[in-house]
Design an enzyme around this catalytic site. Sequence first.
Site, PDB file in Angstrom:
ATOM      1  N   ASP A 104      23.534  -8.799  89.125  1.00 54.20           N
ATOM      2  CA  ASP A 104      24.092  -7.783  88.225  1.00 54.20           C
ATOM      3  C   ASP A 104      24.339  -8.280  86.810  1.00 54.20           C
ATOM      4  O   ASP A 104      25.174  -7.745  86.088  1.00 54.20           O
ATOM      5  CB  ASP A 104      25.422  -7.302  88.819  1.00 54.20           C
ATOM      6  CG  ASP A 104      26.313  -8.471  89.216  1.00 54.20           C
ATOM      7  OD1 ASP A 104      26.140  -9.559  88.631  1.00 54.20           O
ATOM      8  OD2 ASP A 104      27.164  -8.298  90.107  1.00 54.20           O
ATOM      9  N   GLU A 126      20.094  -9.035  96.378  1.00 49.92           N
ATOM     10  CA  GLU A 126      21.546  -8.801  96.346  1.00 49.92           C
ATOM     11  C   GLU A 126      21.843  -7.400  95.797  1.00 49.92           C
ATOM     12  O   GLU A 126      22.597  -7.195  94.849  1.00 49.92           O
ATOM     13  CB  GLU A 126      22.305  -9.863  95.535  1.00 49.92           C
ATOM     14  CG  GLU A 126      23.794  -9.887  95.819  1.00 49.92           C
ATOM     15  CD  GLU A 126      24.543 -10.901  94.951  1.00 49.92           C
ATOM     16  OE1 GLU A 126      24.778 -10.612  93.778  1.00 49.92           O
ATOM     17  OE2 GLU A 126      24.883 -11.974  95.470  1.00 49.92           O
ATOM     18  N   GLU A 140      29.290  -5.733  85.161  1.00 49.18           N
ATOM     19  CA  GLU A 140      28.378  -5.927  86.295  1.00 49.18           C
ATOM     20  C   GLU A 140      28.262  -4.705  87.200  1.00 49.18           C
ATOM     21  O   GLU A 140      27.198  -4.439  87.760  1.00 49.18           O
ATOM     22  CB  GLU A 140      28.816  -7.149  87.110  1.00 49.18           C
ATOM     23  CG  GLU A 140      28.619  -8.498  86.409  1.00 49.18           C
ATOM     24  CD  GLU A 140      29.753  -8.857  85.445  1.00 49.18           C
ATOM     25  OE1 GLU A 140      30.727  -8.068  85.329  1.00 49.18           O
ATOM     26  OE2 GLU A 140      29.658  -9.914  84.801  1.00 49.18           O
ATOM     27  N   HIS A 211      36.232 -17.094  85.164  1.00 50.08           N
ATOM     28  CA  HIS A 211      35.390 -16.813  84.003  1.00 50.08           C
ATOM     29  C   HIS A 211      35.221 -15.346  83.651  1.00 50.08           C
ATOM     30  O   HIS A 211      34.724 -15.031  82.578  1.00 50.08           O
ATOM     31  CB  HIS A 211      33.991 -17.424  84.178  1.00 50.08           C
ATOM     32  CG  HIS A 211      33.120 -16.649  85.146  1.00 50.08           C
ATOM     33  ND1 HIS A 211      33.218 -16.802  86.499  1.00 50.08           N
ATOM     34  CD2 HIS A 211      32.167 -15.701  84.941  1.00 50.08           C
ATOM     35  CE1 HIS A 211      32.349 -15.997  87.095  1.00 50.08           C
ATOM     36  NE2 HIS A 211      31.700 -15.318  86.175  1.00 50.08           N
ATOM     37  N   ARG A 213      34.854 -11.643  82.364  1.00 46.89           N
ATOM     38  CA  ARG A 213      35.200 -11.043  81.075  1.00 46.89           C
ATOM     39  C   ARG A 213      36.488 -10.231  81.150  1.00 46.89           C
ATOM     40  O   ARG A 213      37.311 -10.278  80.249  1.00 46.89           O
ATOM     41  CB  ARG A 213      34.059 -10.129  80.586  1.00 46.89           C
ATOM     42  CG  ARG A 213      32.919 -10.917  79.980  1.00 46.89           C
ATOM     43  CD  ARG A 213      31.746 -10.036  79.619  1.00 46.89           C
ATOM     44  NE  ARG A 213      30.641 -10.890  79.180  1.00 46.89           N
ATOM     45  CZ  ARG A 213      30.272 -11.077  77.912  1.00 46.89           C
ATOM     46  NH1 ARG A 213      30.901 -10.434  76.941  1.00 46.89           N
ATOM     47  NH2 ARG A 213      29.284 -11.872  77.603  1.00 46.89           N
ATOM     48  N   HIS A 243      34.067 -23.198  82.867  1.00 44.73           N
ATOM     49  CA  HIS A 243      32.896 -22.452  82.392  1.00 44.73           C
ATOM     50  C   HIS A 243      32.695 -22.762  80.907  1.00 44.73           C
ATOM     51  O   HIS A 243      33.667 -23.031  80.190  1.00 44.73           O
ATOM     52  CB  HIS A 243      33.191 -20.962  82.592  1.00 44.73           C
ATOM     53  CG  HIS A 243      31.992 -20.075  82.585  1.00 44.73           C
ATOM     54  ND1 HIS A 243      31.389 -19.674  81.425  1.00 44.73           N
ATOM     55  CD2 HIS A 243      31.299 -19.491  83.600  1.00 44.73           C
ATOM     56  CE1 HIS A 243      30.365 -18.875  81.721  1.00 44.73           C
ATOM     57  NE2 HIS A 243      30.290 -18.754  83.036  1.00 44.73           N
TER      58      HIS A 243
HETATM   59  C1  UD1 Z   1      27.565 -14.104  82.895  1.00 49.54           C
HETATM   60  C2  UD1 Z   1      27.371 -12.812  83.686  1.00 49.54           C
HETATM   61  C3  UD1 Z   1      28.329 -12.761  84.864  1.00 49.54           C
HETATM   62  C4  UD1 Z   1      28.221 -14.002  85.714  1.00 49.54           C
HETATM   63  C5  UD1 Z   1      28.378 -15.239  84.835  1.00 49.54           C
HETATM   64  C6  UD1 Z   1      28.108 -16.443  85.674  1.00 49.54           C
HETATM   65  C7  UD1 Z   1      26.705 -10.880  82.357  1.00 49.54           C
HETATM   66  C8  UD1 Z   1      27.150  -9.669  81.652  1.00 49.54           C
HETATM   67  N1  UD1 Z   1      27.676 -11.666  82.852  1.00 49.54           N
HETATM   68  O1  UD1 Z   1      28.865 -14.061  82.317  1.00 49.54           O
HETATM   69  O2  UD1 Z   1      28.016 -11.635  85.678  1.00 49.54           O
HETATM   70  O3  UD1 Z   1      29.245 -13.974  86.664  1.00 49.54           O
HETATM   71  O4  UD1 Z   1      27.429 -15.209  83.756  1.00 49.54           O
HETATM   72  O5  UD1 Z   1      28.621 -17.598  85.096  1.00 49.54           O
HETATM   73  O6  UD1 Z   1      25.533 -11.123  82.457  1.00 49.54           O
HETATM   74  N2  UD1 Z   1      27.782 -20.389  77.290  1.00 49.54           N
HETATM   75  C9  UD1 Z   1      27.287 -21.602  76.847  1.00 49.54           C
HETATM   76  N3  UD1 Z   1      26.411 -22.286  77.640  1.00 49.54           N
HETATM   77  C10 UD1 Z   1      26.007 -21.826  78.854  1.00 49.54           C
HETATM   78  C11 UD1 Z   1      26.525 -20.600  79.306  1.00 49.54           C
HETATM   79  C12 UD1 Z   1      27.388 -19.890  78.517  1.00 49.54           C
HETATM   80  O7  UD1 Z   1      27.621 -22.064  75.777  1.00 49.54           O
HETATM   81  O8  UD1 Z   1      25.231 -22.499  79.535  1.00 49.54           O
HETATM   82  C13 UD1 Z   1      28.717 -19.633  76.442  1.00 49.54           C
HETATM   83  C14 UD1 Z   1      28.038 -18.955  75.234  1.00 49.54           C
HETATM   84  O9  UD1 Z   1      28.907 -19.010  74.132  1.00 49.54           O
HETATM   85  C15 UD1 Z   1      27.906 -17.512  75.709  1.00 49.54           C
HETATM   86  C16 UD1 Z   1      29.165 -17.353  76.548  1.00 49.54           C
HETATM   87  O10 UD1 Z   1      29.318 -18.604  77.207  1.00 49.54           O
HETATM   88  O11 UD1 Z   1      27.832 -16.622  74.631  1.00 49.54           O
HETATM   89  C17 UD1 Z   1      29.177 -16.225  77.536  1.00 49.54           C
HETATM   90  O12 UD1 Z   1      28.008 -16.211  78.327  1.00 49.54           O
HETATM   91  P1  UD1 Z   1      27.467 -14.806  78.980  1.00 49.54           P
HETATM   92  O13 UD1 Z   1      26.258 -15.098  79.785  1.00 49.54           O
HETATM   93  O14 UD1 Z   1      27.359 -13.780  77.915  1.00 49.54           O
HETATM   94  O15 UD1 Z   1      28.631 -14.290  79.881  1.00 49.54           O
HETATM   95  P2  UD1 Z   1      29.327 -14.937  81.086  1.00 49.54           P
HETATM   96  O16 UD1 Z   1      30.734 -14.691  80.853  1.00 49.54           O
HETATM   97  O17 UD1 Z   1      28.884 -16.336  81.288  1.00 49.54           O
HETATM   98  N1  UDP Z   2      28.985 -23.323  90.654  1.00 51.86           N
HETATM   99  C1  UDP Z   2      28.452 -24.567  90.348  1.00 51.86           C
HETATM  100  N2  UDP Z   2      29.165 -25.393  89.542  1.00 51.86           N
HETATM  101  C2  UDP Z   2      30.386 -25.067  89.039  1.00 51.86           C
HETATM  102  C3  UDP Z   2      30.917 -23.794  89.350  1.00 51.86           C
HETATM  103  C4  UDP Z   2      30.178 -22.936  90.163  1.00 51.86           C
HETATM  104  O1  UDP Z   2      27.363 -24.906  90.799  1.00 51.86           O
HETATM  105  O2  UDP Z   2      30.981 -25.871  88.322  1.00 51.86           O
HETATM  106  C5  UDP Z   2      28.188 -22.397  91.490  1.00 51.86           C
HETATM  107  C6  UDP Z   2      28.876 -21.856  92.714  1.00 51.86           C
HETATM  108  O3  UDP Z   2      28.614 -22.641  93.831  1.00 51.86           O
HETATM  109  C7  UDP Z   2      28.277 -20.470  92.866  1.00 51.86           C
HETATM  110  C8  UDP Z   2      27.864 -20.091  91.477  1.00 51.86           C
HETATM  111  O4  UDP Z   2      27.906 -21.271  90.691  1.00 51.86           O
HETATM  112  O5  UDP Z   2      27.109 -20.483  93.668  1.00 51.86           O
HETATM  113  C9  UDP Z   2      28.803 -19.053  90.947  1.00 51.86           C
HETATM  114  O6  UDP Z   2      28.586 -18.893  89.609  1.00 51.86           O
HETATM  115  P1  UDP Z   2      29.625 -18.144  88.686  1.00 51.86           P
HETATM  116  O7  UDP Z   2      30.987 -18.243  89.256  1.00 51.86           O
HETATM  117  O8  UDP Z   2      29.377 -18.677  87.318  1.00 51.86           O
HETATM  118  O9  UDP Z   2      29.083 -16.653  88.713  1.00 51.86           O
HETATM  119  P2  UDP Z   2      29.299 -15.418  89.699  1.00 51.86           P
HETATM  120  O10 UDP Z   2      28.984 -15.845  91.069  1.00 51.86           O
HETATM  121  O11 UDP Z   2      30.711 -14.957  89.534  1.00 51.86           O
HETATM  122  O12 UDP Z   2      28.348 -14.397  89.167  1.00 51.86           O
END
Ligand code: UD1
Ligand code: UDP
Length: 380
Positions: A104, A126, A140, A211, A213, A243
């Site tokens: 999602d 999923e 999501e 993490h 939003r 995160h």
């Molecule tokens: C996203 C997903 C969420 C998922 C999560 C998993 C959407 C809308 N949300 O949320 O469903 O649960 O990922 O972790 O798609 N950033 C970095 N490096 C990275 C990753 C993120 O710097 O490797 C920072 C960046 O500033 C980025 C911010 O994190 O802009 C947010 O990342 P984003 O993918 O927009 O949203 P998540 O909150 O991570």
């Molecule tokens: N995970 C990981 N390292 C971490 C934290 C989470 O490998 O430091 C894995 C965890 O096992 C799970 C996935 O990341 O499979 C979950 O990701 P996240 O919580 O970012 O996203 P969500 O599942 O909420 O979409």
Amino acid sequence: MSTSPSAVPVRAMLVLGTRPEAIKLAPVARSMAVGTHFEPVVVTTGQHREMLHQMLGLLGVSSRIALDVMRSRQQLSDLTARLVAELGEVLRLQRPDLVVVQGDTTTALAGALAAFYEKVPVAHVEAGLRTGVIDNPFPEELNRSLIGRIARWHFAPTPRAARHLTDEGVPKEQVFVTGNTVIDNLLWVLAEGTGASAFRTPAKRILVTLHRRENQGERMRGMGRALRRLAGRGDVEIVLPLHLSPAVREALLPELDGHDGISLVEPLDYLDFAATLAECDLVLTDSGGIQEEAPSLGKPALVLRTTTERPEAVEAGAARLIGTDPEVIVQAAGELLDDPALYRRMAGAGNPFGDGRAADRVLAQLAEDFAADVPLDATV
Ligand code: UD1
Ligand code: UDP
């Protein structure tokens, strides 16, 4: 499967952009790569940069096309627009037979939407998770509902998820209960056995991730204060892989950095995360995937959210949905740490999310349908 090995392989484009998509599509990509029925074309969008690339190699996934869409503090509208435009271009060049998206995220929605515009059928892994609250989790719940309108194949992890889809009018011939591919991957990774736990002391071990939003800002700061109070008991070690989102760090670092009993660590790679989860006593999380993994390893999970699209774990007794109130968090965690009978009940409740063979079921269904030349429109 009824296709012959000499048949032209089905070109399946797997689109993934975030950490959980890499984890949950890895079993599909690996199985496609070893068989002869599919030619997997993995496209990484880079919605996550470091957290995605940290995973791919060790999960055995190689990306054929790597986009680089991430911006610091990206806004959903900009991210979505960039993703749809760039994925549209990739699709026009590659012309796959189908697109596979997972879950999602914005990447999953944009992948499905771009495929719809290019008239390529979509498989959704999923599928069918719902809270019933359109803006929780945000965004999501909307994303997965929209993907549900586009997809031709809906691979639901549980019977409940499948029911959500048929209740929404998806033809039942297009909905398949497979289990969740996260379990396939967790079992694969634990069999590798090479990860290192992040816990350092023999205290009661609490693994925390935050993490979402909708939890960012004051609500997340409050949860940080609750963790500080828990650490104040003196008999626990809290490990929290932070995160990379700046909004998460801004909320949690001022509350938790340098505090006794709390280890803030960088995101763990999946081998180390699985080892850390396997060693913990208790999980506190707002993650989706961790709600599925914790019951598989017999770890009670307290879900720090007001809704969950994974009520199966709560109903099985393996997880409790406790919300975000700091008082309730401290109390619920304390109960579990101090009441061995309650702890044993939750730890022994079992895993409702599959048997580790979800990816095989996905591949078998797709191979069968392509071999039988079934209609590929979303509505048959
Ligand atoms: C996203 C997903 C969420 C998922 C999560 C998993 C959407 C809308 N949300 O949320 O469903 O649960 O990922 O972790 O798609 N950033 C970095 N490096 C990275 C990753 C993120 O710097 O490797 C920072 C960046 O500033 C980025 C911010 O994190 O802009 C947010 O990342 P984003 O993918 O927009 O949203 P998540 O909150 O991570
Ligand atoms: N995970 C990981 N390292 C971490 C934290 C989470 O490998 O430091 C894995 C965890 O096992 C799970 C996935 O990341 O499979 C979950 O990701 P996240 O919580 O970012 O996203 P969500 O599942 O909420 O979409």
